[in-house]
Design a protein around this motif. Structure first.
Motif, PDB file in Angstrom:
ATOM      1  N   LYS A  84       0.819  -1.217   0.000  1.00  0.00           N
ATOM      2  CA  LYS A  84       0.000   0.000   0.000  1.00  0.00           C
ATOM      3  C   LYS A  84       0.855   1.270   0.000  1.00  0.00           C
ATOM      4  N   GLU A  85       1.932   1.262   0.792  1.00  0.00           N
ATOM      5  CA  GLU A  85       2.784   2.461   0.883  1.00  0.00           C
ATOM      6  C   GLU A  85       3.406   2.812  -0.470  1.00  0.00           C
ATOM      7  N   VAL A  86       3.745   1.796  -1.255  1.00  0.00           N
ATOM      8  CA  VAL A  86       4.333   2.044  -2.580  1.00  0.00           C
ATOM      9  C   VAL A  86       3.287   2.680  -3.495  1.00  0.00           C
ATOM     10  N   VAL A  87       2.058   2.188  -3.439  1.00  0.00           N
ATOM     11  CA  VAL A  87       0.979   2.764  -4.256  1.00  0.00           C
ATOM     12  C   VAL A  87       0.715   4.213  -3.843  1.00  0.00           C
ATOM     13  N   LEU A  88       0.732   4.485  -2.539  1.00  0.00           N
ATOM     14  CA  LEU A  88       0.537   5.865  -2.072  1.00  0.00           C
ATOM     15  C   LEU A  88       1.648   6.776  -2.585  1.00  0.00           C
ATOM     16  N   ARG A  89       2.878   6.252  -2.639  1.00  0.00           N
ATOM     17  CA  ARG A  89       4.002   7.041  -3.166  1.00  0.00           C
ATOM     18  C   ARG A  89       3.858   7.281  -4.676  1.00  0.00           C
ATOM     19  N   LEU A  90       3.390   6.270  -5.388  1.00  0.00           N
ATOM     20  CA  LEU A  90       3.202   6.411  -6.835  1.00  0.00           C
ATOM     21  C   LEU A  90       2.150   7.470  -7.169  1.00  0.00           C
ATOM     22  N   ALA A  91       1.091   7.526  -6.360  1.00  0.00           N
ATOM     23  CA  ALA A  91      -0.058   8.384  -6.678  1.00  0.00           C
ATOM     24  C   ALA A  91      -0.005   9.753  -6.005  1.00  0.00           C
ATOM     25  N   ASN A  94       2.835  13.677   2.180  1.00  0.00           N
ATOM     26  CA  ASN A  94       3.977  13.023   2.834  1.00  0.00           C
ATOM     27  C   ASN A  94       4.661  11.988   1.958  1.00  0.00           C
ATOM     28  N   ASN A  95       3.879  11.287   1.131  1.00  0.00           N
ATOM     29  CA  ASN A  95       4.422  10.200   0.324  1.00  0.00           C
ATOM     30  C   ASN A  95       5.008  10.661  -1.003  1.00  0.00           C
ATOM     31  N   TYR A  96       4.923  11.963  -1.286  1.00  0.00           N
ATOM     32  CA  TYR A  96       5.370  12.507  -2.578  1.00  0.00           C
ATOM     33  C   TYR A  96       6.898  12.517  -2.643  1.00  0.00           C
ATOM     34  N   GLY A  97       7.440  12.012  -3.747  1.00  0.00           N
ATOM     35  CA  GLY A  97       8.891  11.980  -3.904  1.00  0.00           C
ATOM     36  C   GLY A  97       9.286  11.491  -5.281  1.00  0.00           C
ATOM     37  N   VAL A 125      18.044  15.861 -11.688  1.00  0.00           N
ATOM     38  CA  VAL A 125      17.501  16.954 -10.874  1.00  0.00           C
ATOM     39  C   VAL A 125      16.556  16.393  -9.795  1.00  0.00           C
ATOM     40  N   VAL A 126      15.672  15.484 -10.193  1.00  0.00           N
ATOM     41  CA  VAL A 126      14.710  14.914  -9.238  1.00  0.00           C
ATOM     42  C   VAL A 126      15.436  14.100  -8.161  1.00  0.00           C
ATOM     43  N   ARG A 127      16.388  13.271  -8.602  1.00  0.00           N
ATOM     44  CA  ARG A 127      17.128  12.429  -7.651  1.00  0.00           C
ATOM     45  C   ARG A 127      17.903  13.302  -6.662  1.00  0.00           C
ATOM     46  N   THR A 128      18.555  14.352  -7.172  1.00  0.00           N
ATOM     47  CA  THR A 128      19.372  15.235  -6.329  1.00  0.00           C
ATOM     48  C   THR A 128      18.488  16.047  -5.373  1.00  0.00           C
ATOM     49  N   ALA A 129      17.356  16.520  -5.876  1.00  0.00           N
ATOM     50  CA  ALA A 129      16.455  17.344  -5.053  1.00  0.00           C
ATOM     51  C   ALA A 129      15.969  16.580  -3.829  1.00  0.00           C
ATOM     52  N   PHE A 130      15.745  15.262  -3.993  1.00  0.00           N
ATOM     53  CA  PHE A 130      15.232  14.454  -2.882  1.00  0.00           C
ATOM     54  C   PHE A 130      16.344  13.708  -2.146  1.00  0.00           C
ATOM     55  N   GLY A 131      17.582  14.109  -2.393  1.00  0.00           N
ATOM     56  CA  GLY A 131      18.717  13.465  -1.720  1.00  0.00           C
ATOM     57  C   GLY A 131      18.576  13.541  -0.205  1.00  0.00           C
ATOM     58  N   GLN A 132      18.166  14.700   0.295  1.00  0.00           N
ATOM     59  CA  GLN A 132      17.888  14.874   1.725  1.00  0.00           C
ATOM     60  C   GLN A 132      16.572  15.643   1.839  1.00  0.00           C
ATOM     61  N   ARG A 133      15.519  14.914   2.127  1.00  0.00           N
ATOM     62  CA  ARG A 133      14.163  15.475   2.089  1.00  0.00           C
ATOM     63  C   ARG A 133      13.968  16.670   3.017  1.00  0.00           C
ATOM     64  N   ARG A 134      14.682  16.664   4.143  1.00  0.00           N
ATOM     65  CA  ARG A 134      14.454  17.711   5.141  1.00  0.00           C
ATOM     66  C   ARG A 134      15.096  19.029   4.747  1.00  0.00           C
ATOM     67  N   PRO A 156      13.856  29.103  -3.711  1.00  0.00           N
ATOM     68  CA  PRO A 156      14.912  28.189  -3.283  1.00  0.00           C
ATOM     69  C   PRO A 156      14.784  27.735  -1.831  1.00  0.00           C
ATOM     70  N   ASN A 157      13.902  28.406  -1.065  1.00  0.00           N
ATOM     71  CA  ASN A 157      13.723  28.024   0.340  1.00  0.00           C
ATOM     72  C   ASN A 157      12.688  26.903   0.534  1.00  0.00           C
ATOM     73  N   LEU A 158      12.060  26.491  -0.553  1.00  0.00           N
ATOM     74  CA  LEU A 158      11.084  25.403  -0.458  1.00  0.00           C
ATOM     75  C   LEU A 158      11.785  24.053  -0.303  1.00  0.00           C
ATOM     76  N   ARG A 159      11.095  23.127   0.332  1.00  0.00           N
ATOM     77  CA  ARG A 159      11.571  21.745   0.332  1.00  0.00           C
ATOM     78  C   ARG A 159      11.117  21.082  -0.959  1.00  0.00           C
ATOM     79  N   PRO A 160      11.806  20.018  -1.379  1.00  0.00           N
ATOM     80  CA  PRO A 160      11.505  19.428  -2.693  1.00  0.00           C
ATOM     81  C   PRO A 160      10.074  18.929  -2.851  1.00  0.00           C
ATOM     82  N   GLU A 161       9.451  18.482  -1.758  1.00  0.00           N
ATOM     83  CA  GLU A 161       8.104  17.914  -1.890  1.00  0.00           C
ATOM     84  C   GLU A 161       7.034  18.969  -2.172  1.00  0.00           C
ATOM     85  N   ARG A 162       7.430  20.267  -2.165  1.00  0.00           N
ATOM     86  CA  ARG A 162       6.455  21.320  -2.490  1.00  0.00           C
ATOM     87  C   ARG A 162       6.376  21.581  -4.002  1.00  0.00           C
TER      88      ARG A 162
END
Length: 268
Positions: A141-148, A154-157, A212-221, A244-250
């Motif tokens: 289920k967690e993988v499906v939540l991340r996909l969608a 929270n699951n966006y990445g 770009v996507v891989r690097t942006a989510f390198g450290q989510r916090r 530039p002050n946003l976190r990647p999940e935004r």
């Protein structure tokens, strides 16, 4: 043969959990809606619970199975379909899906994917998206939540962004542990991935977009300023309308394409 064959024990190293709930099987088949003229491909058919239903409706199927002990069970069970049923004894992670294309029919792929390889396998299949009509997977289920997931969730990445770059993603329904033998310790869900014929946000340089996507989510916090500093500075991000002050999940998928296209233009 029953959906669960007592003669074959599920193997932990293959992440095997065999589907046995008849009502869930019927619900999955309704969601897939296979038709006789379509090219159906099943990854990890196990003991053939879904295989049986699909063959009844379509008369033909390619199956990809890694467990060599299951291959003869499947070939014996569906012997009467002759060369319309083919089992490829192979690792789907390394399988070239292009080799299945014999005519102009795209592939319709289904699978109850082992949790330990599901995300890598989805990335592998996305690289074949040009020959795929759609994909229906049973996943944790967690993988499906991340996909969608969408921006801000929270699951966006990375997984969701890359899947949504190529495909329309639909989280269809939950499947409880009791639908399987042995019962997994987690809930599962069915997801539908439909590759776009025309990408809504095509990147100028696909490899650069992935980077770009891989690097942006390198450290989510951390913020984009910190995570992307090796690729692009804060002033450049502001020039293309990204804080530039946003976190990647935004950021939306379109935002990530905008960053990678800016970098692609710089490279010339």
């Amino acid at each position: 043969m029953s959906k669960h064959d007592a003669g074959h024990k599920a193997r932990k190293r293959f992440g095997q959990n065999f589907l046995q709930d008849e009502s869930i099987i019927r619900r999955i088949i309704r969601a897939i809606n296979p038709k006789p003229e379509q090219h159906m491909v099943e990854i990890g058919p196990g003991l053939g619970a879904l295989t049986e239903e699909i063959l009844d409706l379509t008369g033909a199927l390619d199956a990809i199975e890694l467990d060599r002990d299951l291959v003869p069970i499947l070939r014996t069970k569906f012997f009467n379909y002759g060369d319309q049923f083919t089992v490829h004894e192979a690792d789907a992670m390394r399988f070239d899906f292009q080799q299945l294309i014999q005519d102009d029919r795209p592939l319709r792929i289904i699978g109850n994917l082992p949790y330990n390889i599901s995300t890598q396998l989805i990335f592998h299949l996305l690289s074949h998206s040009h020959i795929i009509e759609d994909m229906h997977f049973m996943l944790q289920k967690e993988v499906v939540l991340r996909l969608a997931a969408g921006p801000g969730e929270n699951n966006y990445g990375r997984l969701g962004i890359m899947a949504q770059y190529y495909c329309k993603v639909e989280n269809l329904f939950l499947v409880p542990p009791g639908a399987f033998h042995p019962a997994p310790k987690v809930d599962s869900a069915i997801v539908r991935l439909v590759p776009y014929k025309t990408l809504p946000y095509p990147a100028k340089d696909h490899k650069l977009f992935q980077q770009v996507v891989r690097t942006a989510f390198g450290q989510r916090r951390k913020t984009l300023r910190n995570n992307l500093k090796e690729l692009i500075d804060s002033d450049a991000l502001e020039r293309i309308g990204i804080d530039p002050n946003l976190r990647p999940e935004r950021l939306s998928l379109a935002d990530f394409v905008k960053i990678s296209d800016y970098l692609a233009d710089l490279k010339g």
